[in-house]
Design a protein around this motif. Structure first.
Motif, mmCIF file in Angstrom:
data_model
loop_
_atom_site.group_PDB
_atom_site.id
_atom_site.type_symbol
_atom_site.label_atom_id
_atom_site.label_comp_id
_atom_site.label_asym_id
_atom_site.label_seq_id
_atom_site.Cartn_x
_atom_site.Cartn_y
_atom_site.Cartn_z
ATOM 1 N N SER A 102 0.836 -1.065 -0.061
ATOM 2 C CA SER A 102 0.152 -0.178 -0.007
ATOM 3 C C SER A 102 0.777 1.378 0.094
ATOM 4 O O SER A 102 1.735 1.338 0.550
ATOM 5 N N THR A 103 0.526 2.082 -0.731
ATOM 6 C CA THR A 103 1.229 3.571 -0.959
ATOM 7 C C THR A 103 0.293 4.545 -0.779
ATOM 8 O O THR A 103 -0.483 4.976 -1.904
ATOM 9 N N HIS A 104 0.089 5.012 0.335
ATOM 10 C CA HIS A 104 -0.790 6.187 0.477
ATOM 11 C C HIS A 104 -0.199 7.497 0.978
ATOM 12 O O HIS A 104 0.218 7.494 2.135
ATOM 13 N N PRO A 105 -0.077 8.361 0.364
ATOM 14 C CA PRO A 105 0.423 9.843 0.545
ATOM 15 C C PRO A 105 -0.260 10.322 1.676
ATOM 16 O O PRO A 105 -1.385 10.448 1.947
ATOM 17 N N GLN A 106 0.486 10.675 2.715
ATOM 18 C CA GLN A 106 0.101 11.299 3.813
ATOM 19 C C GLN A 106 0.761 12.867 4.137
ATOM 20 O O GLN A 106 1.996 12.791 3.840
ATOM 21 N N PRO A 107 0.309 13.530 4.901
ATOM 22 C CA PRO A 107 0.633 14.865 4.991
ATOM 23 C C PRO A 107 2.197 14.825 6.063
ATOM 24 O O PRO A 107 2.645 16.123 6.044
ATOM 25 N N HIS A 108 2.221 13.755 6.611
ATOM 26 C CA HIS A 108 3.294 13.734 7.972
ATOM 27 C C HIS A 108 4.402 13.246 7.189
ATOM 28 O O HIS A 108 4.471 12.241 6.682
ATOM 29 N N PRO A 109 5.734 13.658 7.722
ATOM 30 C CA PRO A 109 7.043 13.162 7.070
ATOM 31 C C PRO A 109 7.089 12.075 7.506
ATOM 32 O O PRO A 109 8.161 11.239 7.041
ATOM 33 N N GLN A 110 6.603 11.600 8.673
ATOM 34 C CA GLN A 110 7.127 10.319 9.345
ATOM 35 C C GLN A 110 6.684 9.032 8.589
ATOM 36 O O GLN A 110 7.106 8.001 8.695
ATOM 37 N N THR A 111 5.735 9.389 7.475
ATOM 38 C CA THR A 111 5.317 8.324 6.700
ATOM 39 C C THR A 111 6.444 7.661 5.769
ATOM 40 O O THR A 111 6.193 6.614 5.356
ATOM 41 N N THR A 112 7.643 8.531 5.617
ATOM 42 C CA THR A 112 8.701 7.726 4.919
ATOM 43 C C THR A 112 9.267 6.739 5.820
ATOM 44 O O THR A 112 10.157 5.786 5.217
ATOM 45 N N ARG A 113 8.925 6.483 7.132
ATOM 46 C CA ARG A 113 9.301 5.249 7.868
ATOM 47 C C ARG A 113 8.370 4.190 8.161
ATOM 48 O O ARG A 113 8.520 3.452 9.057
ATOM 49 N N LEU A 114 7.276 4.477 7.424
ATOM 50 C CA LEU A 114 6.103 3.540 7.180
ATOM 51 C C LEU A 114 5.845 2.677 6.138
ATOM 52 O O LEU A 114 5.607 3.489 5.292
ATOM 53 N N THR A 115 6.000 1.595 6.085
ATOM 54 C CA THR A 115 5.501 0.740 5.303
ATOM 55 C C THR A 115 4.498 -0.386 5.626
ATOM 56 O O THR A 115 4.482 -0.951 6.758
ATOM 57 N N VAL A 116 3.359 -0.587 4.896
ATOM 58 C CA VAL A 116 2.222 -1.320 5.242
ATOM 59 C C VAL A 116 2.168 -2.494 4.075
ATOM 60 O O VAL A 116 1.941 -2.106 2.746
ATOM 61 N N THR A 117 2.150 -3.805 4.353
ATOM 62 C CA THR A 117 1.957 -4.557 3.159
ATOM 63 C C THR A 117 0.765 -5.565 3.619
ATOM 64 O O THR A 117 0.629 -5.918 4.879
ATOM 65 N N HIS A 118 -0.165 -5.901 2.614
ATOM 66 C CA HIS A 118 -1.404 -6.503 2.802
ATOM 67 C C HIS A 118 -1.071 -7.889 2.519
ATOM 68 O O HIS A 118 -0.826 -8.159 1.287
ATOM 69 N N LEU A 119 -1.423 -8.905 3.230
ATOM 70 C CA LEU A 119 -1.286 -10.326 3.065
ATOM 71 C C LEU A 119 -2.606 -10.925 2.552
ATOM 72 O O LEU A 119 -3.487 -10.994 3.682
ATOM 73 N N LEU A 120 -2.506 -11.230 1.307
ATOM 74 C CA LEU A 120 -3.777 -11.529 0.755
ATOM 75 C C LEU A 120 -3.800 -13.212 0.685
ATOM 76 O O LEU A 120 -3.054 -13.591 0.048
ATOM 77 N N GLU A 121 -5.050 -13.759 1.051
ATOM 78 C CA GLU A 121 -5.361 -15.110 0.912
ATOM 79 C C GLU A 121 -5.608 -15.472 -0.504
ATOM 80 O O GLU A 121 -6.376 -14.898 -1.036
ATOM 81 N N THR A 122 -4.754 -16.106 -1.323
ATOM 82 C CA THR A 122 -5.068 -16.674 -2.781
ATOM 83 C C THR A 122 -5.550 -17.922 -2.535
ATOM 84 O O THR A 122 -5.065 -18.835 -2.307
ATOM 85 N N THR A 123 -7.026 -18.028 -3.272
ATOM 86 C CA THR A 123 -7.335 -19.540 -3.283
ATOM 87 C C THR A 123 -8.024 -19.688 -4.802
ATOM 88 O O THR A 123 -8.191 -18.939 -5.491
ATOM 89 N N PRO A 124 -7.757 -21.176 -5.155
ATOM 90 C CA PRO A 124 -8.337 -21.444 -6.601
ATOM 91 C C PRO A 124 -9.676 -21.001 -6.786
ATOM 92 O O PRO A 124 -9.996 -20.915 -7.776
#
Length: 344
Positions: free
Chosen positions: A6-28
């Motif tokens: 996820s890459t969501h621009p935020q007004p706060h400079p500290q977001t350069t120190r934040l990464t968020v990864t979504h783990l998605l279940e993949t099923t057939p």
């Protein structure tokens, strides 16, 4: 499993120190989504997985529960960590923190404070990997942490414990401290508990650490009061699971036709939480092509919370190559925090 960054621009400079990864279940087959709900509601007695408590509203309600006067586990564990944090840091050294079920990260702050004070180089970074099924509360908590800890980098993983443990990247620190606080281990039945601890052990390299909080066996009135608070927040939390299912799977559960029921099962040494139908009724989850019939008085078990003895936990951890290095308990012996180390 698949990953989406996820890459969501935020007004706060500290977001350069934040990464968020979504783990998605993949099923057939997309219909496999919610298979655990379908399976549980077709059992006798009916059950639902506790993970469905934690949509954003459920996570907010749980934070309220933690502040209730009857709910001793959070404040007791917090008091233990307040005392033990410097010793934990001394034992584990320069470690990356990884937390399963991070929530608001309130208790984690005690460890972050201790690790910050122990850094020999004040420009060095602290790394915190926060894992939670609620992306909303993870983002909110991370932003607050980044404001308060200038040296902190937060790497969020939105997903289940199993998904996160299977995909932990190598640590960038000298070691790793995996946190599982709040006695969440008690929500797992014995076999699932064993499998979970085996997974934790496999996720750690020899010499890395596991910090575990567990609720201890105590008198029945104390336990039952903690899950039947006078303000009714726990009841709302329990009922919110049905609201979550309605929204997620196009359901029509009528929350007004259920009541919260929690009691201590002494034989199994566990609190049980149920949703009890007050009338004969049917409900449908359209996305799951499932209709659920309930008689008046019939229940759906939504959670167990097992209570432990320290000696039992130490032995169980030893069986999965996690050697307990230290145990801390409060003066009333209501709660325990155990630090173990992964053996070769």
């Amino acid at each position: 499993m698949s990953f989406s960054q996820s890459t969501h621009p935020q007004p706060h400079p500290q977001t350069t120190r934040l990464t968020v990864t979504h783990l998605l279940e993949t099923t057939p087959n997309p219909s496999q989504a919610g298979a655990d709900v379908r399976h549980g509601l077709q059992q006798i007695p009916k059950t639902l997985p506790a993970k469905y408590f934690y949509d954003d509203r459920g996570s907010q309600l749980f934070e309220q529960i933690c502040d209730l006067p009857e709910y001793y586990p959070t404040r007791t564990e917090t008091s233990i960590l307040h005392t033990a944090a410097p010793e934990i840091v001394a034992l584990t050294g320069n470690s990356e923190l990884v937390e399963l079920g991070s929530g608001s990260s309130r208790k984690t702050r005690l460890l972050l404070d201790a690790y910050s004070q122990s850094l020999p180089d004040k420009t060095a970074s602290l790394i915190y990997r926060a894992i939670d099924v609620s992306g909303g509360i993870l983002q909110q908590s991370a932003q607050r942490l980044l404001q308060d800890y200038p040296q902190l980098q937060v790497q969020g993983l939105v997903g289940t414990y199993e998904e996160a443990l299977d995909h932990l990247p190598p640590t960038e620190a000298d070691s790793r401290l995996l946190l599982f606080l709040g006695s969440t281990l008690g929500n797992l039945k014995p076999q699932a508990c064993q499998q979970f601890l085996e997974r934790v052990s496999q996720a750690l390299h020899p010499g890395e650490y596991f910090l575990l909080g567990v609720d201890l066996v105590k008198p029945k009135p104390i336990l039952e009061a903690a899950y039947n608070d006078a303000q009714g927040v726990t009841a709302e939390f329990n009922l919110n699971m049905l609201a979550h299912l309605n929204r997620r799977f196009e359901g029509n559960f009528n929350l007004k036709q259920f009541e919260h029921w929690a009691f201590f099962n002494e034989k199994e040494s566990q609190i049980e939480m149920h949703l009890r139908s007050t009338v004969p009724q049917s409900a449908t989850l359209r996305q799951l092509d499932l209709t659920v019939d309930l008689a008046a008085g019939e229940t759906i078990q939504t959670e167990i919370s097992r209570k432990f003895k320290p000696s039992e936990i130490i032995e169980t951890l030893k069986g999965v190559k996690l050697e307990t290095r230290h145990t801390w308990q409060d003066p009333q012996n209501r709660f325990a925090v155990l630090l173990s180390r992964r053996c070769p």
